[in-house]
Write an enzyme that holds these catalytic residues in place. Structure first.
Site, PDB file in Angstrom:
ATOM      1  N   TYR A 118     -33.213 -29.967  -6.497  1.00 23.59           N
ATOM      2  CA  TYR A 118     -32.224 -30.523  -5.559  1.00 23.59           C
ATOM      3  C   TYR A 118     -30.805 -30.192  -6.018  1.00 23.59           C
ATOM      4  O   TYR A 118     -30.007 -29.592  -5.270  1.00 23.59           O
ATOM      5  CB  TYR A 118     -32.394 -32.052  -5.421  1.00 23.59           C
ATOM      6  CG  TYR A 118     -31.180 -32.723  -4.819  1.00 23.59           C
ATOM      7  CD1 TYR A 118     -30.874 -32.558  -3.468  1.00 23.59           C
ATOM      8  CD2 TYR A 118     -30.309 -33.491  -5.605  1.00 23.59           C
ATOM      9  CE1 TYR A 118     -29.737 -33.146  -2.912  1.00 23.59           C
ATOM     10  CE2 TYR A 118     -29.179 -34.084  -5.062  1.00 23.59           C
ATOM     11  CZ  TYR A 118     -28.897 -33.910  -3.710  1.00 23.59           C
ATOM     12  OH  TYR A 118     -27.780 -34.484  -3.172  1.00 23.59           O
ATOM     13  N   LYS A 144     -27.884 -27.735  -4.364  1.00 29.15           N
ATOM     14  CA  LYS A 144     -26.547 -28.211  -3.952  1.00 29.15           C
ATOM     15  C   LYS A 144     -25.450 -27.419  -4.683  1.00 29.15           C
ATOM     16  O   LYS A 144     -24.415 -27.089  -4.109  1.00 29.15           O
ATOM     17  CB  LYS A 144     -26.391 -29.721  -4.271  1.00 29.15           C
ATOM     18  CG  LYS A 144     -27.252 -30.652  -3.443  1.00 29.15           C
ATOM     19  CD  LYS A 144     -26.892 -30.670  -1.966  1.00 29.15           C
ATOM     20  CE  LYS A 144     -25.540 -31.303  -1.684  1.00 29.15           C
ATOM     21  NZ  LYS A 144     -25.288 -31.369  -0.218  1.00 29.15           N
ATOM     22  N   THR A 172     -22.518 -33.249  -4.531  1.00 27.91           N
ATOM     23  CA  THR A 172     -22.985 -34.393  -5.321  1.00 27.91           C
ATOM     24  C   THR A 172     -22.528 -34.272  -6.775  1.00 27.91           C
ATOM     25  O   THR A 172     -22.306 -33.157  -7.272  1.00 27.91           O
ATOM     26  CB  THR A 172     -24.525 -34.460  -5.273  1.00 27.91           C
ATOM     27  OG1 THR A 172     -24.987 -35.381  -6.252  1.00 27.91           O
ATOM     28  CG2 THR A 172     -25.164 -33.109  -5.568  1.00 27.91           C
ATOM     29  N   ASP A 173     -22.439 -35.418  -7.447  1.00 28.11           N
ATOM     30  CA  ASP A 173     -22.102 -35.378  -8.882  1.00 28.11           C
ATOM     31  C   ASP A 173     -23.250 -34.779  -9.703  1.00 28.11           C
ATOM     32  O   ASP A 173     -23.065 -34.391 -10.846  1.00 28.11           O
ATOM     33  CB  ASP A 173     -21.735 -36.772  -9.403  1.00 28.11           C
ATOM     34  CG  ASP A 173     -22.837 -37.815  -9.248  1.00 28.11           C
ATOM     35  OD1 ASP A 173     -23.906 -37.496  -8.671  1.00 28.11           O
ATOM     36  OD2 ASP A 173     -22.636 -38.969  -9.700  1.00 28.11           O
ATOM     37  N   GLU A 174     -24.441 -34.676  -9.094  1.00 23.10           N
ATOM     38  CA  GLU A 174     -25.598 -34.164  -9.848  1.00 23.10           C
ATOM     39  C   GLU A 174     -25.444 -32.701 -10.238  1.00 23.10           C
ATOM     40  O   GLU A 174     -26.155 -32.223 -11.117  1.00 23.10           O
ATOM     41  CB  GLU A 174     -26.889 -34.354  -9.043  1.00 23.10           C
ATOM     42  CG  GLU A 174     -27.184 -35.805  -8.781  1.00 23.10           C
ATOM     43  CD  GLU A 174     -28.618 -36.076  -8.346  1.00 23.10           C
ATOM     44  OE1 GLU A 174     -29.477 -35.206  -8.525  1.00 23.10           O
ATOM     45  OE2 GLU A 174     -28.856 -37.175  -7.832  1.00 23.10           O
TER      46      GLU A 174
END
Ligand code: NAD
Ligand code: TDX
Length: 367
Positions: free
Chosen positions: A162, A166, A137-139
Site C-alpha cells: 500500500y 502511494k 499518506t504519512d506511511e
C-alpha cells in the site's frame, strides 16, 4: 473563498472523500460544483452522500461511476464538466488488503494516478489557474522508533505494498510539476477517523465489534503508535492547501495526537460504556449476557507482517505557512465518532451484510 469552480473529487464515495464533499457543501464560501468520480469498489458507499444528493440536487453535485484507470473517460469527464481542480482521494487504502492482494493497489494507486495526471496534462494544456491535489499518506516515510518525526523532506521508505504504491504515485505527481509544469500540491496525512469510516480500519472495527459483542483483535503487542486526526480537520487542511498552498509544494497534515493501539481501544471501551452501557445493549444481553466490560472483548492476534511501529508527523509547515491547525482533540473527536456509530447502526449493518462480508469470509477466516 474556495477558488475552483468545478472540482473533480476522485474516491468521493469513500471515507475521506465523502466527508470532504460534505465539508464543501457545508461551507457557504464554496459556490462551485462537485463531480464525484468513483468506481464503487467494496469501499465506495453512496449511502455516505444521500443527504448531499438530496439537498444540493443535480445543479451542483454530480456522481460519475467511473474507474480512474480509464484515461479516455477521465479526459471526457474533464471536458464535460470543465474541471478546474482535481482532489485525488481514490485509492485502495487498506494496508492488510495490500498484503493479501497487492495487484489492485498497483493498478488503482499507481496506474490510476498516472491516468488522471495524463488527463489533467492534456485537458489543461499549460493552464496555471487549475490544480491537481494528491492526497498522500504519512506511511510513505516508513516507520519511526520511539522518538522523532516525519518532515516534508524525510526520505521515502515505504514498507507495505500500500505505502509503496502511494509513494510511487506521489513521485509521479511531483514529476508532472517539474517536467510539464502541471500545477500540483501534495499532502501527507496521518491516520484519520470519524463518520463513514469503513469498519475494517482500527477505530470503526473496534466500535462496531464492541457494539456487537465480537472480539476486538489487537495485532501483536498493541504498542504500535499512530497519530490520529479527526477527518473534518483533514478536510480543512486540504481546503487551505487548495486555496493558499504553493504549487509544487508538499504539506504534512497530522493530528498531534499520538496513541498506541491499546490506548485507543481502551478509550473506545470506556466511552462506549458511557454512551452505550452494556446493560442497555440488546445484542450483548442476547449473545453475551455474562460480559462484565467491553474491554473483556480484547483479543491479541497474530501481528500484521511488516507492521510499522510508529508514525508521527511534524506539521509545522502547514501551521506556519497556511495558518491551519487541527481543531478537534482526540477525546472529543473519538466521542463524536462513537456517537455517530451508535446513531447509525444501519450503515454498518448494510456494509457487513454485503460485499465486505463475502470478502471477509473468503480471506479472513484464519484470524
Ligand atoms: P476509502 O478506501 O474509504 O475510499 C476509497 C474510495 O476510492 C472508494 O470510494 C473507492 O470506491 C474508490 N476507488 C477505489 N479504486 C477506484 C478506482 N480505480 N476508480 C475510481 N474510484 C476508486 O479510502 P479513504 O480512507 O477515504 O482514503 C482516501 C485517500 O486518502 C486515499 O488516497 C488514502 O491513501 C489517503 N489517506 C487515507 C488516510 C486514512 O487514514 N484513511 C490517511 C492518509 C491518507
Ligand atoms: O484489527 C485491527 N487490529 C489492529 O491492531 C486493525 C484493522 C488494525 N490494527 C492496528 C494496525 C495499526 O497499527 O491498528 C493500527 C491502525 O491500523 P489501520 O486502521 O489498518 O490503519 P493503518 O494501517 O495505520 O493505515 C491507515 O492510516 C494511513 C489508513 O488505512 C491508510 O489508508 C492511511 O494511509
Amino acid at each position: 473563498m474556495f477558488l475552483p469552480n468545478n472540482i473533480m473529487v476522485t474516491g468521493g464515495a469513500g471515507f475521506i472523500g465523502s466527508n470532504f464533499i460534505h465539508y464543501l457543501f457545508n461551507n457557504p464560501d464554496f459556490q462551485g460544483r462537485v463531480i464525484n468520480v468513483d468506481s464503487l469498489t467494496y469501499a465506495g458507499n453512496l449511502e455516505n452522500l444521500t443527504e448531499i444528493a438530496a439537498s444540493v440536487g443535480e445543479k451542483r453535485y454530480f456522481f460519475e461511476k467511473a474507474d480512474i484507470c480509464d484515461g479516455e473517460l477521465m479526459e471526457a469527464l474533464f471536458k464535460k464538466y470543465e474541471v478546474d481542480a482535481v482532489i485525488h482521494f481514490a485509492a485502495e487504502s487498506h494496508v492488510d488488503r495490500s498484503i493479501y492482494g497487492p495487484q489492485e493497489f498497483i493498478r488503482t494507486n499507481i496506474m490510476g494516478t498516472f491516468a488522471l495526471l495524463e488527463a489533467s496534462r492534456k485537458s489543461w494544456a499549460g493552464r496555471k489557474d487549475v490544480l491537481f491535489h494528491y492526497v498522500s499518506t504519512d506511511e510513505v516515510y516508513g516507520s519511526l522508533g520511539e522518538t522523532g518525526y516525519f518532515y516534508e523532506d524525510t526520505s521515502f521508505d515505504p514498507r507495505s505494498p500500500y505505502s509503496a504504491s502511494k509513494a510511487s504515485a506521489e513521485h509521479l505527481v511531483k514529476s508532472y510539476f517539474h517536467t510539464y509544469g502541471l500545477p500540483v500540491t501534495v499532502s501527507n496525512c496521518s491516520n484519520n477517523y470519524g463518520p463513514y469510516h469503513f469498519p475494517e480500519k482500527l477505530i470503526p472495527l473496534m466500535v462496531a465489534n464492541a457494539m456487537e459483542a465480537k472480539p476486538l483483535p489487537i495485532y501483536g503487542d498493541g504498542k504500535n503508535v499512530r497519530d490520529w486526526l479527526y477527518v473534518e480537520d483533514h478536510c480543512t487542511a486540504i481546503s487551505a492547501i487548495v486555496n493558499r498552498g504553493v504549487r509544487g509544494e508538499v504539506y504534512n497534515i497530522g493530528g498531534e495526537s499520538e496513541k498506541n493501539n491499546l490506548e485507543v481501544v481502551h478509550t473506545i471501551c470506556e466511552v462506549l460504556e458511557e454512551l452505550y452501557p452494556l446493560k442497555d445493549n440488546p445484542v450483548v444481553k442476547e449473545v453475551s449476557p455474562g460480559l462484565g466490560a467491553y474491554e473483556e472483548l480484547v483479543t491479541f492476534v497474530k501481528d500484521r507482517p511488516g507492521h510499522d511501529r510508529r508514525y508521527a508527523v511534524n506539521c509545522d509547515k502547514i501551521k506556519k505557512e497556511l495558518g491551519w491547525s487541527p481543531g478537534t482533540d482526540f477525546p472529543s473527536g473519538l466521542r463524536k465518532t462513537i456517537q455517530w456509530y451508535i446513531d447509525n447502526p444501519g450503515w454498518v449493518e448494510n456494509i457487513r451484510s454485503g460485499e465486505y462480508k463475502k470478502w471477509l469470509e473468503k480471506n479472513y477466516d484464519s484470524r
